[in-house]
Design an enzyme around this catalytic site. Structure first.
Site, PDB file in Angstrom:
ATOM      1  N   SER A  12       0.821  -1.212   0.000  1.00 32.24           N
ATOM      2  CA  SER A  12       0.000   0.000   0.000  1.00 32.24           C
ATOM      3  C   SER A  12       0.855   1.262   0.000  1.00 32.24           C
ATOM      4  O   SER A  12       0.661   2.159  -0.836  1.00 32.24           O
ATOM      5  CB  SER A  12      -0.956  -0.011   1.200  1.00 32.24           C
ATOM      6  OG  SER A  12      -0.239  -0.171   2.410  1.00 32.24           O
ATOM      7  N   TRP A  13       1.833   1.337   0.885  1.00 33.46           N
ATOM      8  CA  TRP A  13       2.625   2.560   1.020  1.00 33.46           C
ATOM      9  C   TRP A  13       3.553   2.747  -0.180  1.00 33.46           C
ATOM     10  O   TRP A  13       3.679   3.846  -0.717  1.00 33.46           O
ATOM     11  CB  TRP A  13       3.396   2.526   2.325  1.00 33.46           C
ATOM     12  CG  TRP A  13       4.034   3.802   2.775  1.00 33.46           C
ATOM     13  CD1 TRP A  13       5.242   3.931   3.402  1.00 33.46           C
ATOM     14  CD2 TRP A  13       3.506   5.139   2.711  1.00 33.46           C
ATOM     15  NE1 TRP A  13       5.499   5.249   3.712  1.00 33.46           N
ATOM     16  CE2 TRP A  13       4.443   6.014   3.291  1.00 33.46           C
ATOM     17  CE3 TRP A  13       2.324   5.678   2.191  1.00 33.46           C
ATOM     18  CZ2 TRP A  13       4.258   7.392   3.384  1.00 33.46           C
ATOM     19  CZ3 TRP A  13       2.121   7.057   2.282  1.00 33.46           C
ATOM     20  CH2 TRP A  13       3.087   7.896   2.866  1.00 33.46           C
ATOM     21  N   SER A 143       1.091   8.952   8.258  1.00 29.43           N
ATOM     22  CA  SER A 143       0.773   8.910   6.825  1.00 29.43           C
ATOM     23  C   SER A 143       0.148   7.578   6.440  1.00 29.43           C
ATOM     24  O   SER A 143       0.833   6.680   5.944  1.00 29.43           O
ATOM     25  CB  SER A 143       2.058   9.133   6.013  1.00 29.43           C
ATOM     26  OG  SER A 143       3.111   8.295   6.497  1.00 29.43           O
ATOM     27  N   ALA A 145      -1.536   5.243   4.018  1.00 27.67           N
ATOM     28  CA  ALA A 145      -1.556   5.213   2.555  1.00 27.67           C
ATOM     29  C   ALA A 145      -2.953   5.463   2.005  1.00 27.67           C
ATOM     30  O   ALA A 145      -3.130   6.143   0.990  1.00 27.67           O
ATOM     31  CB  ALA A 145      -1.030   3.868   2.059  1.00 27.67           C
ATOM     32  N   LYS A 196       6.332   3.000  17.421  1.00 25.08           N
ATOM     33  CA  LYS A 196       4.914   3.391  17.514  1.00 25.08           C
ATOM     34  C   LYS A 196       4.008   2.227  17.136  1.00 25.08           C
ATOM     35  O   LYS A 196       2.851   2.162  17.566  1.00 25.08           O
ATOM     36  CB  LYS A 196       4.637   4.624  16.662  1.00 25.08           C
ATOM     37  CG  LYS A 196       5.015   4.512  15.195  1.00 25.08           C
ATOM     38  CD  LYS A 196       3.939   3.925  14.333  1.00 25.08           C
ATOM     39  CE  LYS A 196       4.405   3.764  12.900  1.00 25.08           C
ATOM     40  NZ  LYS A 196       3.383   3.181  12.027  1.00 25.08           N
ATOM     41  N   ASP A 249       2.906  10.232  14.544  1.00 21.25           N
ATOM     42  CA  ASP A 249       2.687   8.889  14.009  1.00 21.25           C
ATOM     43  C   ASP A 249       1.947   8.006  15.007  1.00 21.25           C
ATOM     44  O   ASP A 249       1.145   7.147  14.616  1.00 21.25           O
ATOM     45  CB  ASP A 249       4.032   8.253  13.643  1.00 21.25           C
ATOM     46  CG  ASP A 249       3.931   7.333  12.436  1.00 21.25           C
ATOM     47  OD1 ASP A 249       2.816   7.140  11.932  1.00 21.25           O
ATOM     48  OD2 ASP A 249       4.966   6.808  12.002  1.00 21.25           O
ATOM     49  N   VAL A 284       1.983  -8.011   6.240  1.00 24.95           N
ATOM     50  CA  VAL A 284       2.959  -7.949   7.329  1.00 24.95           C
ATOM     51  C   VAL A 284       2.465  -7.009   8.433  1.00 24.95           C
ATOM     52  O   VAL A 284       2.032  -5.883   8.166  1.00 24.95           O
ATOM     53  CB  VAL A 284       4.328  -7.464   6.807  1.00 24.95           C
ATOM     54  CG1 VAL A 284       5.301  -7.255   7.969  1.00 24.95           C
ATOM     55  CG2 VAL A 284       4.888  -8.474   5.823  1.00 24.95           C
ATOM     56  N   GLU A 286       4.067  -5.156  11.167  1.00 27.68           N
ATOM     57  CA  GLU A 286       5.425  -4.815  11.582  1.00 27.68           C
ATOM     58  C   GLU A 286       5.600  -4.813  13.104  1.00 27.68           C
ATOM     59  O   GLU A 286       6.664  -5.140  13.623  1.00 27.68           O
ATOM     60  CB  GLU A 286       5.821  -3.444  11.022  1.00 27.68           C
ATOM     61  CG  GLU A 286       6.017  -3.391   9.517  1.00 27.68           C
ATOM     62  CD  GLU A 286       7.374  -3.927   9.070  1.00 27.68           C
ATOM     63  OE1 GLU A 286       8.039  -4.632   9.855  1.00 27.68           O
ATOM     64  OE2 GLU A 286       7.744  -3.659   7.913  1.00 27.68           O
TER      65      GLU A 286
END
Length: 338
Positions: A12-13, A143, A145, A196, A249, A284, A286
């Site tokens: 996506s990003w 941010s 996506a 985060k 974030d 994924v 993260e």
């Protein structure tokens, strides 16, 4: 002046950043390890697994061959999952060395490498020879996506130890809905970006358990405190953690249902097993690997990170979430500012 940019990673990003760069006038190549995804992107200009109901620019060409994707480019932007960054960087390094190619390296992934505890700029600097790279920079901030692709107002940070490179990258990405600030605190920006995700897991779990806004605010605030403790132990600027790549974030990732980490935590809070959560997500998460890395790193450096520790024990030791929260709440009292 138009620049040639290879974006590595068509999730996506990565795909959204590729589209933004194309929109801003760059010549963009998008690499994916998945040949079916490459075919869909080049034929239909869609990326249906990651970004729904959006048609990407038809001037972006997607590649399955890494050597073709990075041929002749000025910039290589890594947006692959943290735990495969090293393996992709090794391949890139060999191609660059064979061609004697000299590029700027950027990454926009968020995590810490397992076992080595390294930030991604450190991984990239280890694998890509200085003879083939002008700079290494990181882009991070609040941010999602799904919002950027719809041109929601978004502000992020580019951090680099090469401020000329940071300014150049700022120029590549900025437009009327995507604003980017420069920083020289690579340690702080990468630490905030990675950790985060742990707090987002916790926030999702609280929601799944039925806790409300007070609990969420408590988790986010105290989570930021322990992220700052770990980052400053490495020399990060504490002010970075109240900026876009820190508190900014955390706000997005710990409150948005677009966040995979929040969704994963929410399912854990509802009683699903970690294996079920990972299988259901299909992408994924993260924060899971980062939790282990941050927990082990905090022990190594003697940094107090009770929230990270609690989430680690839930994920990896099968600790009961409600009992873990009770243990956090009934610890000995202490000063807020230490």
């Amino acid at each position: 002046m138009s620049k040639k940019i290879a974006v590595l990673g068509a999730g996506s990003w990565g795909s959204v950043l590729a589209n933004l760069l194309d929109e801003n006038g760059s010549d963009v190549k998008l690499w994916s390890y998945n040949p079916d995804q490459v075919k869909e992107f080049n034929t239909d200009h869609t990326n249906s697994k990651y970004i729904k109901d959006f048609t990407f620019s038809d001037s972006i060409i997607s590649y399955n061959n890494l050597a073709e994707a990075i041929d002749g480019v000025d910039y290589i932007l890594f947006v692959v999952p943290t735990q495969v960054t090293r393996s992709v960087a090794k391949q890139v390094a060999k191609i660059l060395a064979d061609r004697d190619q000299y590029v700027n390296i950027i990454h926009a992934s968020k995590g810490i490498e397992e076992k080595t505890y390294l930030r991604l700029s450190q991984v990239l600097s280890q694998e890509i020879d200085p003879k083939n790279r002008k700079s290494i920079s990181v882009i991070s901030g609040p941010s999602q996506a799904e919002d950027v692709v719809r041109k929601d107002i978004t502000l992020v940070t580019v951090a680099s130890d090469n401020q000329k490179a940071a300014k150049d990258i700022q120029g590549l990405f900025m437009n009327n809905y995507f604003r980017i600030y420069t920083s020289d605190d690579v340690i702080g920006v990468e630490t905030g970006a990675a950790l985060k995700n742990i707090i987002a897991l916790g926030a999702g779990a609280l929601y799944g358990l039925g806790y409300k806004d007070n609990a969420k605010a408590a988790l986010m605030t105290r989570g930021l405190a322990e992220i700052s403790r770990l980052g400053t132990s490495f020399g990060a600027n504490p002010l970075t953690f109240i900026g876009l790549s820190g508190v900014g974030d955390i706000i997005v990732t710990a409150t948005s249902r677009n966040s995979r980490n929040w969704r994963a935590g929410n399912e854990l809070g509802q009683g699903k097993s970690l294996d079920e959560v990972v299988k259901n997500m299909g992408m994924v998460i993260e924060g899971i690997a980062t939790t282990r890395a941050a927990y082990e790193l905090s022990k190594q450096r003697g940094v107090d990170m009770p929230i990270t520790s609690a989430i680690y024990h839930v994920l990896y030791d099968g600790a009961d979430i409600k009992e873990t929260i009770n243990q956090l709440m009934t610890r000995e009292g202490r000063s807020e500012i230490e």
